[in-house]
Design an enzyme around this catalytic site. Sequence first.
Site, mmCIF file in Angstrom:
data_model
loop_
_atom_site.group_PDB
_atom_site.id
_atom_site.type_symbol
_atom_site.label_atom_id
_atom_site.label_comp_id
_atom_site.label_asym_id
_atom_site.label_seq_id
_atom_site.Cartn_x
_atom_site.Cartn_y
_atom_site.Cartn_z
ATOM 1 N N ASP A 59 0.529 -1.293 -0.114
ATOM 2 C CA ASP A 59 0.484 -0.166 0.164
ATOM 3 C C ASP A 59 0.659 1.195 -0.651
ATOM 4 O O ASP A 59 1.767 1.749 0.931
ATOM 5 C CB ASP A 59 -0.857 0.017 1.385
ATOM 6 C CG ASP A 59 -1.509 1.311 1.277
ATOM 7 O OD1 ASP A 59 -1.393 2.499 0.380
ATOM 8 O OD2 ASP A 59 -2.518 1.042 2.545
ATOM 9 N N SER A 145 0.573 12.356 -15.838
ATOM 10 C CA SER A 145 -0.361 12.542 -16.947
ATOM 11 C C SER A 145 -1.212 13.879 -17.443
ATOM 12 O O SER A 145 -0.828 14.621 -16.711
ATOM 13 C CB SER A 145 -1.436 12.583 -15.844
ATOM 14 O OG SER A 145 -3.410 12.534 -17.054
ATOM 15 N N TYR A 158 -8.107 15.976 -9.343
ATOM 16 C CA TYR A 158 -7.157 14.439 -9.831
ATOM 17 C C TYR A 158 -6.125 15.306 -10.621
ATOM 18 O O TYR A 158 -5.481 15.102 -9.963
ATOM 19 C CB TYR A 158 -7.905 13.973 -10.213
ATOM 20 C CG TYR A 158 -6.601 12.988 -11.176
ATOM 21 C CD1 TYR A 158 -6.644 11.623 -10.957
ATOM 22 C CD2 TYR A 158 -6.793 13.221 -12.985
ATOM 23 C CE1 TYR A 158 -5.120 10.749 -11.638
ATOM 24 C CE2 TYR A 158 -5.714 12.149 -13.633
ATOM 25 C CZ TYR A 158 -5.232 11.096 -12.669
ATOM 26 O OH TYR A 158 -3.702 10.760 -13.533
ATOM 27 N N LYS A 162 -1.796 15.610 -10.039
ATOM 28 C CA LYS A 162 -0.486 15.420 -10.999
ATOM 29 C C LYS A 162 -0.445 16.644 -11.867
ATOM 30 O O LYS A 162 1.394 16.294 -12.138
ATOM 31 C CB LYS A 162 -1.635 14.857 -12.523
ATOM 32 C CG LYS A 162 -2.433 13.190 -12.145
ATOM 33 C CD LYS A 162 -1.551 12.178 -11.768
ATOM 34 C CE LYS A 162 -1.522 11.111 -11.907
ATOM 35 N NZ LYS A 162 -0.428 10.031 -11.098
#
Length: 254
Positions: A59, A145, A158, A162
């Site tokens: 994890d 990304s 999100y 990134k």
Amino acid sequence: MRLQNKVAIVTGGASGFGAGICAKFVAEGAQVLIADRDIDKALDTAAALGARARALRVDVSSATDVRLMMETAELHFGRIDILVNNAGVTHLPQPLEQVSEEDFDRIVAVNMKAIYYAMREVVPRMKGNSPGTGGVRGVVLNIASTAGVSPRPRLGWYNASKGWVITATRANAVELAPQGIRVVALNPVAGETPLLKSFMGEDTPEMRAKFLSTIPIGRFSTPEDLGNAACFLCSDEASMITGVCMEVDGGRCI
């Protein structure tokens, strides 16, 4: 065999882009630790890749797990030459003010803090490696990304995470270059991975067509695309490249 005698760790390596990177690395001669929360998938991926791959349940949001990941790689392979911070999560498309605090904290923990944990552990180890081509002692590859370059609406937090990865890549590259550690990133466009449905909100022909209309080449990215790009950036052929955040996006960010 561009990664002959290299040892790599790939987080989130059991599926999607991570599995594509693991497959390419093994094909190019590397030994790979596949680190993933889904140990069953990780074991299956390792079995398919053969003796040079090993699976470990990790994890990445746990500092203890990340330390164990590094120690396991050293125990079984002797050193760490390449770290790929690939594990990532997103939230469902929605207005930014409606994203729950739980989802926000999860994005911070997996997409951002996990890289902090990993760098804290791997940098001292890489500094101790013998220098190779161009004086390089190790390579860290972050999977960012296109969301961090050209954000899509309704994926606000999100996107922000990134963007953080891209800035962290550049900042770490500048700091670590004198120590012989290269830090680079890839910015993939949406691809055929388990996260695709989450990005779109729903996997329908209409939604796929909407996403594809933003990619000039006209297709999603694939695990093979990311594996090929990752192999180059992590190989000795790229020994003069650091701080680069390279789009693998079919032209979306142009």
